[in-house]
Design a protein around this motif. Structure first.
Motif, PDB file in Angstrom:
ATOM      1  N   PRO A  77       0.856  -1.200   0.000  1.00 42.79           N
ATOM      2  CA  PRO A  77       0.000   0.000   0.000  1.00 42.79           C
ATOM      3  C   PRO A  77       0.890   1.247   0.000  1.00 42.79           C
ATOM      4  O   PRO A  77       1.976   1.220   0.586  1.00 42.79           O
ATOM      5  N   CYS A  78       0.450   2.335  -0.641  1.00 41.77           N
ATOM      6  CA  CYS A  78       1.411   3.377  -1.015  1.00 41.77           C
ATOM      7  C   CYS A  78       1.954   4.215   0.138  1.00 41.77           C
ATOM      8  O   CYS A  78       3.154   4.305   0.320  1.00 41.77           O
ATOM      9  N   SER A  79       1.063   4.861   0.920  1.00 44.47           N
ATOM     10  CA  SER A  79       1.531   5.786   1.964  1.00 44.47           C
ATOM     11  C   SER A  79       0.358   6.144   2.865  1.00 44.47           C
ATOM     12  O   SER A  79      -0.801   5.964   2.476  1.00 44.47           O
ATOM     13  N   PRO A  80       0.612   6.672   4.058  1.00 48.22           N
ATOM     14  CA  PRO A  80      -0.511   6.972   4.973  1.00 48.22           C
ATOM     15  C   PRO A  80      -1.531   7.945   4.400  1.00 48.22           C
ATOM     16  O   PRO A  80      -2.700   7.894   4.781  1.00 48.22           O
ATOM     17  N   PHE A  81      -1.093   8.820   3.465  1.00 44.04           N
ATOM     18  CA  PHE A  81      -2.018   9.826   2.949  1.00 44.04           C
ATOM     19  C   PHE A  81      -2.691   9.407   1.644  1.00 44.04           C
ATOM     20  O   PHE A  81      -3.357  10.196   1.003  1.00 44.04           O
ATOM     21  N   ASP A 124       5.449  17.375   5.937  1.00 42.92           N
ATOM     22  CA  ASP A 124       4.017  17.455   5.598  1.00 42.92           C
ATOM     23  C   ASP A 124       3.295  16.160   5.989  1.00 42.92           C
ATOM     24  O   ASP A 124       2.160  16.184   6.461  1.00 42.92           O
ATOM     25  N   GLU A 125       3.941  15.039   5.751  1.00 48.60           N
ATOM     26  CA  GLU A 125       3.318  13.751   6.101  1.00 48.60           C
ATOM     27  C   GLU A 125       3.178  13.620   7.618  1.00 48.60           C
ATOM     28  O   GLU A 125       2.168  13.095   8.116  1.00 48.60           O
ATOM     29  N   ASP A 126       4.176  14.088   8.330  1.00 44.88           N
ATOM     30  CA  ASP A 126       4.089  14.070   9.795  1.00 44.88           C
ATOM     31  C   ASP A 126       2.880  14.902  10.247  1.00 44.88           C
ATOM     32  O   ASP A 126       2.077  14.452  11.083  1.00 44.88           O
ATOM     33  N   ASP A 127       2.714  16.091   9.661  1.00 44.09           N
ATOM     34  CA  ASP A 127       1.562  16.942  10.002  1.00 44.09           C
ATOM     35  C   ASP A 127       0.257  16.229   9.655  1.00 44.09           C
ATOM     36  O   ASP A 127      -0.710  16.274  10.430  1.00 44.09           O
ATOM     37  N   CYS A 168      -0.415  13.021   9.477  1.00 47.59           N
ATOM     38  CA  CYS A 168      -0.716  11.922  10.402  1.00 47.59           C
ATOM     39  C   CYS A 168      -1.181  12.449  11.760  1.00 47.59           C
ATOM     40  O   CYS A 168      -2.106  11.903  12.378  1.00 47.59           O
ATOM     41  N   ARG A 169      -0.542  13.509  12.252  1.00 43.35           N
ATOM     42  CA  ARG A 169      -0.958  14.066  13.544  1.00 43.35           C
ATOM     43  C   ARG A 169      -2.387  14.598  13.453  1.00 43.35           C
ATOM     44  O   ARG A 169      -3.176  14.442  14.377  1.00 43.35           O
ATOM     45  N   GLU A 170      -2.697  15.211  12.298  1.00 39.80           N
ATOM     46  CA  GLU A 170      -4.036  15.786  12.114  1.00 39.80           C
ATOM     47  C   GLU A 170      -5.107  14.690  11.956  1.00 39.80           C
ATOM     48  O   GLU A 170      -6.181  14.751  12.552  1.00 39.80           O
ATOM     49  N   HIS A 171      -4.808  13.672  11.149  1.00 36.01           N
ATOM     50  CA  HIS A 171      -5.818  12.659  10.834  1.00 36.01           C
ATOM     51  C   HIS A 171      -5.853  11.498  11.816  1.00 36.01           C
ATOM     52  O   HIS A 171      -6.904  10.882  12.028  1.00 36.01           O
ATOM     53  N   PHE A 172      -4.696  11.160  12.398  1.00 35.87           N
ATOM     54  CA  PHE A 172      -4.636   9.967  13.255  1.00 35.87           C
ATOM     55  C   PHE A 172      -4.234  10.293  14.691  1.00 35.87           C
ATOM     56  O   PHE A 172      -4.251   9.414  15.559  1.00 35.87           O
ATOM     57  N   GLY A 173      -3.809  11.534  14.944  1.00 35.30           N
ATOM     58  CA  GLY A 173      -3.430  11.936  16.300  1.00 35.30           C
ATOM     59  C   GLY A 173      -2.138  11.318  16.786  1.00 35.30           C
ATOM     60  O   GLY A 173      -1.918  11.167  17.994  1.00 35.30           O
ATOM     61  N   CYS A 174      -1.258  10.958  15.842  1.00 37.69           N
ATOM     62  CA  CYS A 174       0.014  10.349  16.242  1.00 37.69           C
ATOM     63  C   CYS A 174       1.030  10.525  15.117  1.00 37.69           C
ATOM     64  O   CYS A 174       0.695  11.024  14.044  1.00 37.69           O
ATOM     65  N   THR A 175       2.261  10.082  15.342  1.00 30.74           N
ATOM     66  CA  THR A 175       3.285  10.167  14.294  1.00 30.74           C
ATOM     67  C   THR A 175       3.055   9.057  13.263  1.00 30.74           C
ATOM     68  O   THR A 175       2.359   8.068  13.551  1.00 30.74           O
ATOM     69  N   PRO A 176       3.667   9.192  12.080  1.00 25.23           N
ATOM     70  CA  PRO A 176       3.532   8.113  11.089  1.00 25.23           C
ATOM     71  C   PRO A 176       3.975   6.754  11.634  1.00 25.23           C
ATOM     72  O   PRO A 176       3.317   5.735  11.378  1.00 25.23           O
ATOM     73  N   ALA A 177       5.076   6.711  12.379  1.00 19.98           N
ATOM     74  CA  ALA A 177       5.559   5.427  12.899  1.00 19.98           C
ATOM     75  C   ALA A 177       4.582   4.854  13.929  1.00 19.98           C
ATOM     76  O   ALA A 177       4.325   3.639  13.947  1.00 19.98           O
ATOM     77  N   ASP A 192       9.138  -8.626   8.713  1.00 19.78           N
ATOM     78  CA  ASP A 192       8.665  -8.876   7.345  1.00 19.78           C
ATOM     79  C   ASP A 192       8.218  -7.577   6.661  1.00 19.78           C
ATOM     80  O   ASP A 192       7.545  -7.617   5.636  1.00 19.78           O
ATOM     81  N   VAL A 193       8.614  -6.423   7.249  1.00 17.35           N
ATOM     82  CA  VAL A 193       8.204  -5.122   6.718  1.00 17.35           C
ATOM     83  C   VAL A 193       9.450  -4.285   6.421  1.00 17.35           C
ATOM     84  O   VAL A 193      10.411  -4.321   7.189  1.00 17.35           O
ATOM     85  N   TRP A 194       9.445  -3.570   5.273  1.00 15.54           N
ATOM     86  CA  TRP A 194      10.456  -2.529   5.118  1.00 15.54           C
ATOM     87  C   TRP A 194       9.814  -1.241   4.635  1.00 15.54           C
ATOM     88  O   TRP A 194       8.803  -1.270   3.943  1.00 15.54           O
ATOM     89  N   LEU A 195      10.377  -0.130   5.095  1.00 21.81           N
ATOM     90  CA  LEU A 195       9.800   1.191   4.906  1.00 21.81           C
ATOM     91  C   LEU A 195      10.716   2.052   4.046  1.00 21.81           C
ATOM     92  O   LEU A 195      11.927   2.103   4.286  1.00 21.81           O
ATOM     93  N   ALA A 196      10.117   2.735   3.056  1.00 21.20           N
ATOM     94  CA  ALA A 196      10.908   3.657   2.248  1.00 21.20           C
ATOM     95  C   ALA A 196      11.016   4.999   2.951  1.00 21.20           C
ATOM     96  O   ALA A 196      10.029   5.508   3.488  1.00 21.20           O
ATOM     97  N   HIS A 197      12.213   5.552   2.962  1.00 19.32           N
ATOM     98  CA  HIS A 197      12.553   6.904   3.435  1.00 19.32           C
ATOM     99  C   HIS A 197      12.791   6.968   4.942  1.00 19.32           C
ATOM    100  O   HIS A 197      13.899   7.137   5.373  1.00 19.32           O
ATOM    101  N   ALA A 198      11.729   6.890   5.769  1.00 22.26           N
ATOM    102  CA  ALA A 198      11.892   6.964   7.226  1.00 22.26           C
ATOM    103  C   ALA A 198      12.800   8.133   7.605  1.00 22.26           C
ATOM    104  O   ALA A 198      13.751   7.983   8.374  1.00 22.26           O
ATOM    105  N   VAL A 199      12.510   9.304   7.042  1.00 21.99           N
ATOM    106  CA  VAL A 199      13.349  10.486   7.281  1.00 21.99           C
ATOM    107  C   VAL A 199      13.010  11.129   8.624  1.00 21.99           C
ATOM    108  O   VAL A 199      13.892  11.427   9.423  1.00 21.99           O
ATOM    109  N   HIS A 200      11.699  11.328   8.854  1.00 21.05           N
ATOM    110  CA  HIS A 200      11.284  12.090  10.042  1.00 21.05           C
ATOM    111  C   HIS A 200      10.915  11.136  11.175  1.00 21.05           C
ATOM    112  O   HIS A 200       9.744  10.854  11.426  1.00 21.05           O
TER     113      HIS A 200
END
Ligand SMILES: [Zn+2]
Length: 449
Positions: free
Chosen positions: A204-208, A238-241, A243-252, A264-272
Motif C-alpha cells: 500500500p502506497c503511503s498513509p495519505f 508534511d506527512e508528519d503533520d 498523520c498528527r491531524e488525521h490519526f493523532g500520532c506520528t507516522p511510525a 517482514d516489513v520494510w519502509l521507504a525513506h523513514a526520514v522524520h
C-alpha cells in the motif's frame, strides 16, 4: 558463465569478518560463488576460464530497496517542487500510463540500474489505471529481459481526494479490487525458492493515499502468504503533520498501531523519525530503504542512518523512482549516503566500507535475502559487480573502496546476476540499449501534455 575465475582484483567480500583481498580471485560455477581468496588462482581451478581482472575492484552486486520503475517515463517534471506539490502535478500524468508505457519505462530503468552496479531490485508499483492492461506483468517481463533479480510489489492506493486523501479519485482503486488483484499476483508470480529470481511483496502506497482498512487487509494477506510488506513512511514534514491531524500520532506510531512494524516489513525513506521511532523500528526488525538523492531532490530531509544503524536496524539504499531522481545511480546513492551522513553527523558517521555495506548486505537483509546474496562468500549466489579503477578518473587513488565511493562513477567492467553476464565493459548485453532508449523516449512523449 560456468567455471569462471576473476583474478588479480581487489576483493571486497562484505562477509561477517569483513575480509578484503588486495590481490585476490573469485571463482564462479553455475549460478554460485565457489571459491574466494588472496593471491594466485589455485591449481585445482586451472580448468576454468580465467579472466584478468587486474586494475579492478569486485564487490557484491548492489541491492536496490526502493523504486518505481514506471517513473522512468515521467522524468524532468515538477523539478523544483516538494513531495506533495510534485505528487499533485504527477498523479494526472501517471493516470495515463498503460502496459506498453510501463514495459518501455521499466526496461530502461532496469537497464540503467544494471549499468550502475545493481543486481537485485525491488519495484513498488501502485498506479493501476482501469484500462491500462497488465502493468505489473510488464515490469516482470522487463526484469526478466534485462536479467535482474526482482522483488516487485503489488502496490495500491484507495484513499482519493474526496475521502481526504492526496491523490485524485481517478487514480485510486476499490479495496476489494486491490485485494483480489494482489492475491492473483501472488499466485501468478511469487517464487519462494532459495535461488528465486522473483519474489512478490505487498505495498500500500503511503498513509495519505491508503485507508486503514487497506493497510490491515494487506498485512493479513501478505502474512498469510508468507511474503513481505512495504510502504512509504515519514518521508516529509508534511506527512508528519498529516498523520498528527488525521490519526493523532506520528507516522511510525500509526503503522505500529496497525501491526505494521516487524521483520517482514520494510519502509521507504523513514526520514522524520523521533528517538522512540528509531528504537521501535530497530527492536521490531523493520527494514529501512534510505533514498538520499530523492529525499534531497524533493527537499524532504535526511534519514538518520547513523542512529538507525547504532540501534541495530536493517538499512538498505534505494534510488527511488526516476521522477524524483533523474540520475538513478545505485552506486551514486552509496556516495550520497556517505556524504549526507557525514554532513549531518561528522566524518565518523559513515565509513566508505559501511556505505558499501548498506548497498549490499544491508539491502539483502532488508529484502530478506541475506542468506543468498549481499556478500561474496562461497555458496552464495553469483551476483557481483567488477568496477574498473585503473583509467583516468581513478588511477592512483590509494584505497580502491574510497575510489568507488568517493571518486567519479567508475566504468563497470562486468556485472553477473545469478552467474549470467548482464553488463560487460559498460554495456548491457541482455537488451539493445539503443532500442531501449528509443522506446523509453516514445513512452515519455506519449504522456506529454
Ligand atoms: Zn517512493
Amino acid at each position: 558463465m560456468t567455471g569462471t575465475v576473476l583474478r588479480g582484483c581487489h576483493v571486497l567480500t562484505m562477509n561477517p569478518r569483513a575480509d578484503e583481498y588486495p590481490d585476490g580471485y573469485v571463482a564462479v560455477g553455475g549460478n554460485r560463488i565457489t571459491e574466494i581468496g588472496e593471491g594466485p588462482v589455485p591449481d585445482h581451478l586451472g580448468a576454468a576460464r580465467v579472466v584478468d581482472a587486474s586494475g579492478c575492484l569486485v564487490t557484491p552486486g548492489l541491492v536496490n530497496t526502493h523504486d518505481h520503475l514506471y517513473q522512468w517515463a515521467t522524468r524532468g517534471r515538477a523539478v523544483d517542487s516538494g513531495l506533495f506539490g510534485w505528487l499533485t502535478e504527477l498523479y494526472p500524468v501517471w493516470a495515463r500510463i498503460d502496459e506498453p508505457v510501463v514495459r518501455a519505462a521499466a526496461t530502461g530503468a532496469l537497464a540503467w540500474l544494471a549499468r550502475t552496479g545493481c543486481t537485485s531490485t525491488m519495484d513498488h508499483h501502485y498506479v493501476f489505471p482501469a484500462d491500462g492492461g497488465d502493468v505489473l506483468g510488464a515490469t516482470i517481463e522487463a526484469a526478466a529481459a534485462v536479467g535482474l533479480r526482482f522483488h516487485p510489489t503489488r502496490g495500491s492506493m484507495d484513499l482519493g481526494e474526496s475521502a481526504g486523501g492526496l491523490p485524485p479519485d481517478d487514480v485510486v482503486e476499490d479495496i476489494d479490487a486491490i485485494m483480489t488483484a494482489t492475491q492473483a499476483a501472488i499466485e501468478r508470480f511469487h517464487d519462494p525458492s532459495p535461488e528465486s529470481m522473483l519474489r512478490l511483496g505487498v505495498a500500500p502506497c503511503s498513509p495519505f493515499s491508503v485507508t486503514r482498512d487497506l493497510l490491515t487487509e494487506s498485512a493479513a494477506l501478505a502474512r498469510g502468504a508468507g511474503i513481505r510488506l512495504h510502504t512509504h513512511l515519514a518521508e516529509t514534514a508534511d506527512e508528519d503533520d498529516y498523520c498528527r491531524e488525521h490519526f493523532g500520532c506520528t507516522p511510525a506510531e500509526y503503522l505500529d498501531s496497525l501491526d505494521w512494524l516487524g521483520d517482514d516489513v520494510w519502509l521507504a525513506h523513514a526520514v522524520h523519525l523521533d528517538d522512540p521511532a528509531v528504537a521501535r523500528i530497530a527492536a521490531t526488525g523493520t527494514g529501512v530503504a534510505h533514498c538520499p538523492t530523492s529525499n534531497a531532490r524533493l527537499g524532504a530531509g535526511i534519514c538518520r542512518t547513523r542512529a538507525l544503524l547504532d540501534a541495530g536496524a536493517r538499512v538498505g539504499l534505494g534510488v527511488d523512482g526516476a521522477a524524483s531522481n533523474e540520475s538513478r545511480s545505485l552506486r551514486g546513492e552509496v556516495s550520497a549516503a556517505t556524504a549526507f551522513a557525514r554532513a549531518t553527523g561528522g566524518a565518523g558517521a559513515m565509513s566508505v566500507r559501511d556505505a558499501v555495506g548498506l548497498a549490499t548486505i544491508g539491502g539483502a537483509r532488508v529484502l530478506g535475502r541475506d542468506a543468498e546474496i549481499g556478500s561474496l562468500e562461497p555458496g552464495k549466489l553469483a551476483d557481483l559487480a567488477l568496477w574498473r579503477l585503473d583509467t583516468l578518473p581513478h588511477a592512483g587513488i590509494a584505497d580502491p573502496v574510497a575510489a568507488l565511493v568517493l571518486g567519479p562513477p567508475p566504468p563497470l567492467e562486468l556485472l553477473l546476476v545469478n552467474g549470467e553476464v548482464v553488463v560487460e565493459r559498460d554495456r548491457v548485453v541482455t537488451v539493445d540499449e539503443r532500442q531501449v532508449a528509443d522506446a523509453a523516449r516514445r513512452a515519455s512523449e506519449s504522456l506529454a501534455g
